[in-house]
Scaffold this motif. Structure first.
Motif: not given
Length: 449
Positions: A234-242
Motif C-alpha cells: 500500500f504505502g509508507a509510514l506517514s507522520a500522522s500514523r507515527v
C-alpha cells in the motif's frame, strides 16, 4: 540502412537529447531500434566513433552496449562490428529477468571505482584497533537519520543487519511481532532461529494501530516495523500514523524493543519518519545500501539505542568482528557524492516507472494489483497461488508466492512480482500483465493415479 546512416541517426538523437549517462544511451538506442529508425541489420558505429562524434564517454557507451546485448537487441562480432539483431517486438526474455527475489538492476548502480579509492584514503587504514563505524561513515549518515540516534554501528548487508538487530532485541524463542507483508527469507530465518512470530497488518499509512495494539496484548519482546515500505502493498509510514502508533505503544502495559527496517535505503521516493523520535532509547533503524549501491558494498548502518547497538556489537563474534574501514569509507563517499546522488535519482525514477507501469497495465486488464510508493514488489491477487505460479513458469516467468510474506493466514491467493528487473518498455510490461492476468484465473488440481 548503411553504416553512415546508422551513425548519423544515433549521433543526431543522442546530441539532441543531451544524453550523457549509460542509461540515456541505452534508452535512446533501444527507442530507435524499437521504432524502426535503426532497423535489424543496421551496423552501428564503433565505440570510438560514437565517442568522438557524440561526446559521450567511452565508459557510458560500453555499459549501454552491454545492456543492449543482454536484452538481445544488438550483437558484436570481430568482422561485422556491432549490428542490430532484434527489433524488440518479440519482447524481453523473461527467464533472464529476476522477478522472484528482487535482485537490483546492476545497470542502475554506480561505478564503485571512485568510492573504493576514497575508502583506501582512510587515515586509519591498517591501524590497530576496531572501528565499529568510522567517523566518515557516521558523519555521512547523520545528515538524514530520521531520529536522534545515540549510537551507530556498521554491519554486513541489510539482511544481516536486520537479523542482528532482532537477535539483539529478543533472545531465541521469544515472541516477535512483524509488520506484514515482509520478505519471505526474513520470516523463514526467524522461524529457523526459533522465534514465535505474529503479524501486524498495514495500510496506506503504515502499520495499522489496532493491529499493533492487538499484537502488544501478547507482550512481544520486539516489534519490527517497515517505515519505508520496501515490500508494502500500500504505502509508507506517514507522520500522522507515527503519532497514532506512539499512542498505542504508550498505552501498552509494556514497551517492546522496536526495530525499523529500511531495506530500500537511498532508493526511497520519500524517507519515512520514525517512532524513534519518541522512543529513541528503545529503537534502532537498520538502513540497507546494497540495493542502491551494489551487493559488493556489503555494509549497512544500524543506529539508535545504545543498549541495542552494544548488543549488536557483542553478537558479531563476541565484539571482535568489524566491517572493513575501506568498505565503510567507500560507503561514506557514495552517501555524500553528488554524482552518485544523480545516478541514484535516475534509478529511483526508473524503478518507480517500472512499478507504476506494471500496476497500470494490470489494473487496465481488470486485475486487483497494488504497490507502495517505495515498494520493490508489485502484489497481484489471484484465484489460486499454485496454479498461477505454474502457469507463469510455463512461460518462463518466475515470480513469488505472496502467502510466504505473511504470518497471518490469508483468504485469497497473492503473487509477488519483483520490480527492479522489470523492463522499461511499456509494451513489454503490457505483455507481462497479459500473461499474469491470464494466470490469475488458473487453478491447480492434483489427481492421484
Amino acid at each position: 540502412m548503411t553504416l553512415e546512416d546508422g551513425t548519423d541517426v544515433l549521433v543526431s538523437v543522442l546530441t539532441r537529447h543531451g544524453s550523457r549517462t549509460s542509461e540515456d544511451v541505452r534508452d535512446v538506442t533501444a527507442g530507435l531500434i524499437r521504432d524502426g529508425r535503426l532497423a535489424v541489420g543496421t551496423r552501428l558505429p564503433t565505440i570510438r566513433e560514437l565517442t568522438q562524434q557524440s561526446g559521450v564517454s567511452t565508459r557510458a557507451i560500453v555499459s549501454a552496449w552491454g545492456s543492449l546485448r543482454r536484452e538481445g537487441l544488438i550483437e558484436t562480432n570481430r568482422r561485422g562490428g556491432t549490428v542490430v539483431v532484434n527489433s524488440a517486438t518479440a519482447g524481453p526474455a523473461w527467464s533472464d529477468r529476476d522477478l522472484l527475489s528482487g535482485s537490483p538492476d546492476h545497470r542502475l548502480q554506480p561505478d564503485l571505482t571512485d568510492a573504493l579509492i576514497a575508502g583506501l584514503r582512510s587515515s586509519q587504514l591498517n591501524h590497530p584497533g576496531r572501528e565499529y563505524i568510522t567517523d566518515r561513515l557516521r558523519d555521512a549518515v547523520l545528515a538524514d537519520w530520521p531520529f536522534d540516534a545515540a549510537s551507530f554501528v556498521a554491519a554486513g548487508g541489510g539482511s544481516e543487519g536486520l537479523l542482528l538487530a532482532v537477535e539483539a532485541a529478543a533472545p531465541a524463542g521469544s515472541l516477535v511481532a512483524v509488520e506484514e507483508p515482509v520478505i519471505p527469507g526474513f520470516l523463514d530465518t526467524l522461524t529457523e532461529v526459533g522465534y514465535e512470530v505474529i503479524g501486524i497488518a498495514s495500510d496506506d499509512e503504515g502499520a495499522r494501530p489496532e493491529s499493533l495494539a492487538d499484537a502488544l496484548t501478547r507482550r512481544p519482546v520486539a516489534v519490527v516495523l517497515q517505515p519505508e515500505g520496501a515490500y508494502s502493498a500500500f504505502g509508507a509510514l506517514s507522520a500522522s500514523r507515527v503519532a497514532e502508533l506512539v499512542e498505542v505503544f504508550q498505552a501498552a502495559d509494556h514497551l517492546p524493543w522496536i526495530v525499523e527496517d529500511d531495506a530500500v535505503g537511498p532508493l526511497a521516493q520519500w524517507q519515512a519518519p520514525s517512532v524513534g523520535e519518541t522512543f529513541g532509547d528503545r529503537t534502532v533503524r537498520v538502513r540497507s545500501y546494497c540495493k542502491a549501491y551494489g551487493l559488493d558494498i556489503k555494509t549497512c548502518v544500524i543506529g539508535g539505542s545504545t543498549e541495542l547497538i552494544d548488543r549488536v556489537i557483542r553478537l558479531r563474534v563476541h565484539g571482535i568482528a568489524t566491517n572493513s574501514r575501506i568498505l565503510q569509507d567507500a560507503l561514506a563517499h557514495l552517501v555524500v557524492d553528488a554524482d552518485t546522488a544523480d545516478g541514484i535519482a535516475v534509478a529511483r525514477s526508473r524503478y518507480q516507472q517500472r512499478r507504476d507501469g506494471l500496476v497500470t497495465e494490470l489494473v487496465a486488464r481488470g486485475a486487483s494489483a497494488r504497490a507502495g510508493r517505495n515498494s520493490l514488489v508489485v502484489w497481484l491477487d489471484v484465484r489460486d497461488e499454485t496454479g498461477a505460479l505454474i502457469e507463469l513458469a510455463r512461460r518462463g516467468i518466475h515470480v513469488g508466492a505472496g502467502a510466504r510474506s505473511f504470518v497471518t493466514p490469508r483468504s485469497g491467493g497473492l503473487l509477488r512480482i519483483a520490480v527492479p528487473q522489470l523492463p522499461d518498455d511499456q509494451a513489454a510490461l503490457a505483455e507481462l500483465a497479459e500473461a499474469a492476468v491470464e494466470a490469475a484465473g488458473s487453478v491447480h488440481r492434483e489427481f492421484l493415479g
